[in-house]
Design a protein around this motif. Sequence first.
Motif, PDB file in Angstrom:
ATOM      1  N   MET A 214       0.772  -1.129  -0.057  1.00 16.17           N
ATOM      2  CA  MET A 214      -0.124  -0.089   0.044  1.00 16.17           C
ATOM      3  C   MET A 214       0.963   1.256   0.022  1.00 16.17           C
ATOM      4  SD  MET A 214      -2.763   1.648   0.207  1.00 16.17           S
ATOM      5  CE  MET A 214      -4.058   0.462   0.402  1.00 16.17           C
ATOM      6  N   ALA A 215       0.522   2.219  -0.942  1.00 15.09           N
ATOM      7  CA  ALA A 215       1.279   3.479  -0.889  1.00 15.09           C
ATOM      8  C   ALA A 215       0.672   4.640  -0.322  1.00 15.09           C
ATOM      9  CB  ALA A 215       1.473   3.861  -2.183  1.00 15.09           C
ATOM     10  N   HIS A 216       1.302   5.261   0.544  1.00 11.19           N
ATOM     11  CA  HIS A 216       0.871   6.395   1.508  1.00 11.19           C
ATOM     12  C   HIS A 216      -0.069   7.328   0.708  1.00 11.19           C
ATOM     13  CE1 HIS A 216       1.457  10.563   2.447  1.00 11.19           C
ATOM     14  NE2 HIS A 216       1.265  10.169   3.625  1.00 11.19           N
ATOM     15  N   LEU A 217      -0.068   7.545  -0.677  1.00 10.14           N
ATOM     16  CA  LEU A 217      -0.971   8.520  -0.979  1.00 10.14           C
ATOM     17  C   LEU A 217      -2.312   8.136  -1.103  1.00 10.14           C
ATOM     18  CD1 LEU A 217      -0.852  11.403  -2.664  1.00 10.14           C
ATOM     19  CD2 LEU A 217      -0.575   9.874  -4.733  1.00 10.14           C
ATOM     20  N   THR A 218      -2.359   6.874  -1.283  1.00  9.31           N
ATOM     21  CA  THR A 218      -4.027   6.194  -1.310  1.00  9.31           C
ATOM     22  C   THR A 218      -4.849   6.513  -0.083  1.00  9.31           C
ATOM     23  OG1 THR A 218      -3.182   4.183  -2.554  1.00  9.31           O
ATOM     24  CG2 THR A 218      -5.260   4.070  -1.665  1.00  9.31           C
ATOM     25  N   VAL A 219      -4.128   6.544   0.954  1.00  9.98           N
ATOM     26  CA  VAL A 219      -4.813   6.731   2.216  1.00  9.98           C
ATOM     27  C   VAL A 219      -4.456   8.253   2.943  1.00  9.98           C
ATOM     28  CG1 VAL A 219      -5.621   4.393   2.525  1.00  9.98           C
ATOM     29  CG2 VAL A 219      -3.391   5.069   3.430  1.00  9.98           C
ATOM     30  N   ALA A 220      -3.821   8.851   2.335  1.00  8.87           N
ATOM     31  CA  ALA A 220      -3.184  10.389   2.948  1.00  8.87           C
ATOM     32  C   ALA A 220      -4.153  10.939   3.816  1.00  8.87           C
ATOM     33  CB  ALA A 220      -2.694  11.002   1.901  1.00  8.87           C
ATOM     34  N   ARG A 221      -5.507  11.042   3.469  1.00 13.79           N
ATOM     35  CA  ARG A 221      -6.655  11.949   4.171  1.00 13.79           C
ATOM     36  C   ARG A 221      -6.812  11.126   5.361  1.00 13.79           C
ATOM     37  NH1 ARG A 221     -11.113  13.953  -0.162  1.00 13.79           N
ATOM     38  NH2 ARG A 221      -9.686  14.847  -1.847  1.00 13.79           N
ATOM     39  N   GLU A 222      -6.771   9.729   5.363  1.00 14.11           N
ATOM     40  CA  GLU A 222      -7.155   9.022   6.534  1.00 14.11           C
ATOM     41  C   GLU A 222      -6.032   9.120   7.470  1.00 14.11           C
ATOM     42  OE1 GLU A 222     -10.205   7.767   3.369  1.00 14.11           O
ATOM     43  OE2 GLU A 222      -7.791   8.052   3.558  1.00 14.11           O
ATOM     44  N   LEU A 223      -4.790   8.884   7.086  1.00 15.72           N
ATOM     45  CA  LEU A 223      -3.700   8.981   7.803  1.00 15.72           C
ATOM     46  C   LEU A 223      -3.605  10.389   8.504  1.00 15.72           C
ATOM     47  CD1 LEU A 223      -1.063   7.564   5.200  1.00 15.72           C
ATOM     48  CD2 LEU A 223      -1.947   6.274   7.352  1.00 15.72           C
ATOM     49  N   ALA A 224      -3.999  11.252   8.095  1.00 16.96           N
ATOM     50  CA  ALA A 224      -4.056  12.777   8.510  1.00 16.96           C
ATOM     51  C   ALA A 224      -4.884  12.730   9.779  1.00 16.96           C
ATOM     52  CB  ALA A 224      -4.566  13.710   7.588  1.00 16.96           C
ATOM     53  N   VAL A 225      -5.780  11.881   9.831  1.00 15.77           N
ATOM     54  CA  VAL A 225      -6.759  11.871  10.990  1.00 15.77           C
ATOM     55  C   VAL A 225      -6.323  10.904  12.256  1.00 15.77           C
ATOM     56  CG1 VAL A 225      -9.148  11.507  11.793  1.00 15.77           C
ATOM     57  CG2 VAL A 225      -8.668  12.526   9.547  1.00 15.77           C
ATOM     58  N   ASP A 226      -5.944   9.745  11.762  1.00 12.70           N
ATOM     59  CA  ASP A 226      -5.638   8.777  12.717  1.00 12.70           C
ATOM     60  C   ASP A 226      -4.520   7.779  11.732  1.00 12.70           C
ATOM     61  OD1 ASP A 226      -5.022   6.627  14.445  1.00 12.70           O
ATOM     62  OD2 ASP A 226      -7.179   6.005  14.471  1.00 12.70           O
ATOM     63  N   TYR A 227      -3.289   8.356  12.009  1.00 13.35           N
ATOM     64  CA  TYR A 227      -1.928   7.592  11.328  1.00 13.35           C
ATOM     65  C   TYR A 227      -2.192   5.952  11.727  1.00 13.35           C
ATOM     66  CZ  TYR A 227       1.806   7.733   7.984  1.00 13.35           C
ATOM     67  OH  TYR A 227       2.606   7.853   6.907  1.00 13.35           O
ATOM     68  N   GLY A 228      -1.768   5.807  12.870  1.00 17.07           N
ATOM     69  CA  GLY A 228      -1.469   4.209  13.233  1.00 17.07           C
ATOM     70  C   GLY A 228      -2.977   3.399  13.256  1.00 17.07           C
ATOM     71  N   GLY A 229      -4.139   4.033  13.498  1.00 10.09           N
ATOM     72  CA  GLY A 229      -5.161   3.375  13.403  1.00 10.09           C
ATOM     73  C   GLY A 229      -5.556   2.974  11.812  1.00 10.09           C
ATOM     74  N   THR A 230      -5.209   4.036  11.088  1.00 12.05           N
ATOM     75  CA  THR A 230      -5.511   3.840   9.467  1.00 12.05           C
ATOM     76  C   THR A 230      -4.381   2.315   9.032  1.00 12.05           C
ATOM     77  OG1 THR A 230      -6.017   5.850   9.039  1.00 12.05           O
ATOM     78  CG2 THR A 230      -5.120   4.693   7.176  1.00 12.05           C
ATOM     79  N   LEU A 231      -3.131   2.450   9.486  1.00 10.13           N
ATOM     80  CA  LEU A 231      -2.260   1.365   9.270  1.00 10.13           C
ATOM     81  C   LEU A 231      -2.725   0.029   9.692  1.00 10.13           C
ATOM     82  CD1 LEU A 231       1.189   2.785   9.624  1.00 10.13           C
ATOM     83  CD2 LEU A 231      -0.277   2.605   7.651  1.00 10.13           C
ATOM     84  N   GLN A 232      -3.744   0.011  10.799  1.00  7.51           N
ATOM     85  CA  GLN A 232      -4.177  -1.022  11.178  1.00  7.51           C
ATOM     86  C   GLN A 232      -5.317  -1.797  10.481  1.00  7.51           C
ATOM     87  OE1 GLN A 232      -3.356  -2.910  14.044  1.00  7.51           O
ATOM     88  NE2 GLN A 232      -1.941  -1.587  15.300  1.00  7.51           N
TER      89      GLN A 232
END
Length: 258
Positions: free
Chosen positions: A1-19
Amino acid sequence: MAHLTVARELAVDYGGTLQRVRTLGYTHFGFPLGAQSPRHEPPADPVQVAEWCRQAGLAVGTVRLSHSADYPRQMQLASSIGAGIVAQSAADVFFTGEIPGRTTRSAFEGWMDRLEIMAHAAREEGLRLVYHNHAWDHVALDGLTPLELIADRFAPGEVDFEIDMGWAAIAGVDPLALVGQLGSRVLALHLKDVDRSCVTGNCRQFVAPGAGDLDYPGLLAQLHRLTDAIGYIEVDDPDDGLLAAATGAATFLRATLA
């Protein structure tokens, strides 16, 4: 998975998004070491991101270099967080001329002197350096494309490639043929689909694999025969990144591409 795909979600909850990304079946996560351009916000601390990856059960994937010239520091950082591949996303000479996305052969050849510095710094840290293609990298500069110029100047193992299937398709290049031509020099893939009906600014030209015009089920089988490069689902700025990730996972979950 590349960062750009979920960049919006990462900005809100980085660790939780990776989970959540991990529960979709992804195994690797690629992310930037620094801001990719002056218009982008500084990314999260790479050391912290690597820790979140470990907590989520994700391997640190290809990390992206910033355009600052502190290459030894960036390579040391990449090595320290467990990366094996570092990527230069674009040559900045494509953005310093009169027309964005265009440059001259002499300017690009001059920029490759900097790429040589990057390659040396990467080797010092035991890293593999790859160059990531965009559409302009398939436009000939006095007879040779930027990708061809890099392949001619640098030996395999000095500078290799991360091939973006979507950008190649947009440029009118057969992405499978491109991967076949570069062979073992392709160390990573960016897997995005293309909606060719999108011709205005009110739609998304790039979409998740399986949601566009490229035959990813067919492409996947052929990619497995051509390369063992790791693949990253990348969708540029989707409205719902986790939905895009789920769509990509549904297409690739049974494959070995990460």
